[in-house]
Design a protein around this motif. Structure first.
Motif, PDB file in Angstrom:
ATOM      1  N   GLN A   1      -6.944   5.815  -1.939  1.00 51.47           N
ATOM      2  CA  GLN A   1      -6.135   5.662  -0.731  1.00 51.47           C
ATOM      3  C   GLN A   1      -6.758   6.323   0.482  1.00 51.47           C
ATOM      4  O   GLN A   1      -7.601   7.204   0.380  1.00 51.47           O
ATOM      5  CB  GLN A   1      -4.777   6.288  -0.954  1.00 51.47           C
ATOM      6  CG  GLN A   1      -4.859   7.748  -1.364  1.00 51.47           C
ATOM      7  CD  GLN A   1      -3.476   8.295  -1.701  1.00 51.47           C
ATOM      8  OE1 GLN A   1      -2.826   8.875  -0.868  1.00 51.47           O
ATOM      9  NE2 GLN A   1      -3.057   8.080  -2.931  1.00 51.47           N
TER      10      GLN A   1
ATOM     11  N   ASP B   1       0.824  -1.215   0.000  1.00 45.64           N
ATOM     12  CA  ASP B   1       0.000   0.000   0.000  1.00 45.64           C
ATOM     13  C   ASP B   1       0.857   1.264   0.000  1.00 45.64           C
ATOM     14  O   ASP B   1       0.518   2.257  -0.661  1.00 45.64           O
ATOM     15  CB  ASP B   1      -0.942   0.010   1.213  1.00 45.64           C
ATOM     16  CG  ASP B   1      -2.200  -0.807   0.951  1.00 45.64           C
ATOM     17  OD1 ASP B   1      -2.391  -1.241  -0.201  1.00 45.64           O
ATOM     18  OD2 ASP B   1      -2.986  -1.010   1.893  1.00 45.64           O
TER      19      ASP B   1
ATOM     20  N   THR C   1      -4.881   1.209   0.780  1.00 43.05           N
ATOM     21  CA  THR C   1      -5.494   1.444  -0.539  1.00 43.05           C
ATOM     22  C   THR C   1      -6.810   0.665  -0.615  1.00 43.05           C
ATOM     23  O   THR C   1      -7.056  -0.255   0.170  1.00 43.05           O
ATOM     24  CB  THR C   1      -4.576   1.062  -1.717  1.00 43.05           C
ATOM     25  OG1 THR C   1      -4.347  -0.343  -1.699  1.00 43.05           O
ATOM     26  CG2 THR C   1      -3.266   1.816  -1.688  1.00 43.05           C
TER      27      THR C   1
ATOM     28  N   SER D   1       0.204   3.541  -3.348  1.00 51.23           N
ATOM     29  CA  SER D   1      -0.493   4.821  -3.162  1.00 51.23           C
ATOM     30  C   SER D   1       0.279   5.983  -3.798  1.00 51.23           C
ATOM     31  O   SER D   1      -0.272   7.075  -3.947  1.00 51.23           O
ATOM     32  CB  SER D   1      -0.706   5.089  -1.673  1.00 51.23           C
ATOM     33  OG  SER D   1       0.546   5.151  -1.027  1.00 51.23           O
TER      34      SER D   1
END
Ligand code: ADP
Ligand code: ASP
Ligand code: MG
Length: 416
Positions: free
Chosen positions: A137, A67, A147, A71
């Motif tokens: 996000q 993530d 996310t 992102s």
């Protein structure tokens, strides 16, 4: 003068020229007196590139760190779009999800939005600025970046529109609306000027990529007026023309809808089928199979189980292909505990469904659908239905053939 949220997808911001075009379009709405919040995706291909980088480091990337990596795509776009707007004289500020506090749960890579802090956005809007927010996000309660799953910027857009009570959420994309089916597969598919919220929900659940399902759920829950329209038109077309274009997602009780028997066909190749063979036909077995899967945060879709004549039955269901390995790992010990004969899977399947509110009051759609598939020699592996949807799982090699033939049999093509 109204508050509107505009979401631009990957292709719409896929190059610096396209970003400048988006800036022109946003500026037009702002100069007409509207308050505008823009939500953007990463430039097209960027999220895939970031995932590949992660996969090159770790076979199963750590979800929290994945993530952190994924992102970043959207962060680049917000900065570039803000610059493009400032450059043409529109005061703008960009924010990543954690800055405006898009609070989510902690399910990394598929987090759900819980709350959005609207104060900061409203302050900026009140001072005359356009706000550009990174889609896809958020941040969890412990400040970890999260996310929202692939296609998640749609959900960011709708959730922000809901939080702000926006007049409309406009989803700008590379097609000029929602079609009877994916126009990439059926070139003579017809654009729908409106589609009911329920139909859109079913189409999204079948995998029609034009709107992420959670965005449609949000729109339904908070009654957000949602429109899908093209970002590839001349950015300077009149606001009157633009605000009538595309497809409006309507709520059926608006009372104006003509209930189409079949409105659309949706499909996807993202799922895999898992079958537990020779399961004892006793109470609690479905729970014993599905509970560990739910606990592993894996979503199960079509489920089929038949009656047994010898005390044993087969239990099949579908999951996202990315979750197949994990599902099998979770189920292996369960197979032994419940005494099932075998555990098999198939990731060469496709899920396809017909959607239409008119099915509620008219029978015969399923038999017409199955007749068309049998004429093409397509074997149906699983069937499931809801009030307004009939879904089948078939071999993926027949996907395009099946979609085209059903599109024609149900008369969904454009009238020439
Ligand atoms: P964005 O990057 O703007 O979010 P997506 O690629 O996620 O765009 O979604 C738009 C794509 O959805 C279209 O290019 C089209 O191929 C696909 N699609 C699938 N089903 C449909 C449908 N019924 N109507 C319109 N587009 C569809
Ligand atoms: N960039 C993310 C994706 O490719 C989110 C989105 O485009 O909506 O899935
Ligand atoms: Mg998308």
């Amino acid at each position: 003068m109204a508050l509107i949220v505009q979401k631009y997808g990957g292709t719409s911001v896929g190059s610096t020229d396209r970003i400048k075009n988006v800036a022109q379009r946003v500026a037009k709405w702002k100069r007409a007196g509207h308050d505008v919040v823009v939500v953007v995706s990463a430039m097209s291909g960027e999220t895939n590139r970031l995932i590949e980088l992660a996969n090159a480091i770790q076979t199963q990337p750590d979800p929290r760190e994945l993530d952190v990596v994924c992102s970043t795509g959207e962060q680049v776009t917000i900065g570039l779009l803000a610059m493009a707007l400032i450059d043409i004289g529109v005061p703008t500020k960009s924010y990543v999800g954690s800055q405006i506090r898009v609070l989510t749960d902690d399910a990394h890579t598929k987090a759900r939005i819980l709350e959005i802090d609207k104060e900061r956005i409203l302050d900026d809007l009140n001072s005359g600025k356009v706000i550009v927010v990174a889609g896809f996000q958020g941040v969890d309660a412990s400040n970890n970046i999260t996310t929202l799953g692939r296609g998640g910027s749609d959900t960011s857009g709708v959730a922000i529109a809901a939080a702000l009570g926006a007049e409309e959420c406009q989803i700008y994309t590379d097609v000029d609306g929602v079609y009877t089916t994916d126009p990439r597969v059926v070139p003579n598919a017809r654009r729908l000027t409106s589609v009911t919220f329920e139909e859109m929900l079913e189409m999204a659940s079948l995998g029609s990529k034009v709107l992420q399902i959670r965005s449609v759920e949000f729109a339904g829950k908070y009654r957000v007026r949602l429109r899908v329209l093209s970002s590839l038109t001349d950015p300077n077309i009149s606001i009157e023309e633009e605000s009538q274009s595309g497809t409006l997602i309507t709520f059926e009780d608006d009372g104006t809808m003509e209930a189409a028997l079949v409105s659309g066909i949706a499909f996807n190749r993202d799922e895999a089928k898992v079958t537990v063979l020779g399961v004892p036909d006793t109470p609690g077995v479905a729970f014993k199979i599905l509970d560990p899967i739910a606990k592993a945060n894996i979503e199960v879709d079509v489920i089929v189980q038949n009656i047994s004549t010898d005390g044993k039955t087969d239990f099949s269901f579908t999951v996202h292909r990315n979750d197949l390995e994990r599902t099998l790992t979770v189920l292996k010990p369960v197979q032994a505990v419940i005494g099932a004969r075998d555990l098999v899977s198939d990731d060469k399947i496709c899920k396809l469904g017909l959607v239409g509110v008119g099915m509620r009051s008219h029978g015969g759609v399923a038999s017409k659908m199955f007749a068309a598939l049998s004429e093409e020699g397509v074997n149906i592996q699983m069937i499931s239905t809801s009030e307004i949807k009939i879904t089948v799982v078939i071999d993926e090699k027949y996907m395009e053939l099946a979609v085209r033939s059903l599109h024609q049999v149900f008369g969904l093509e454009q009238s020439q």
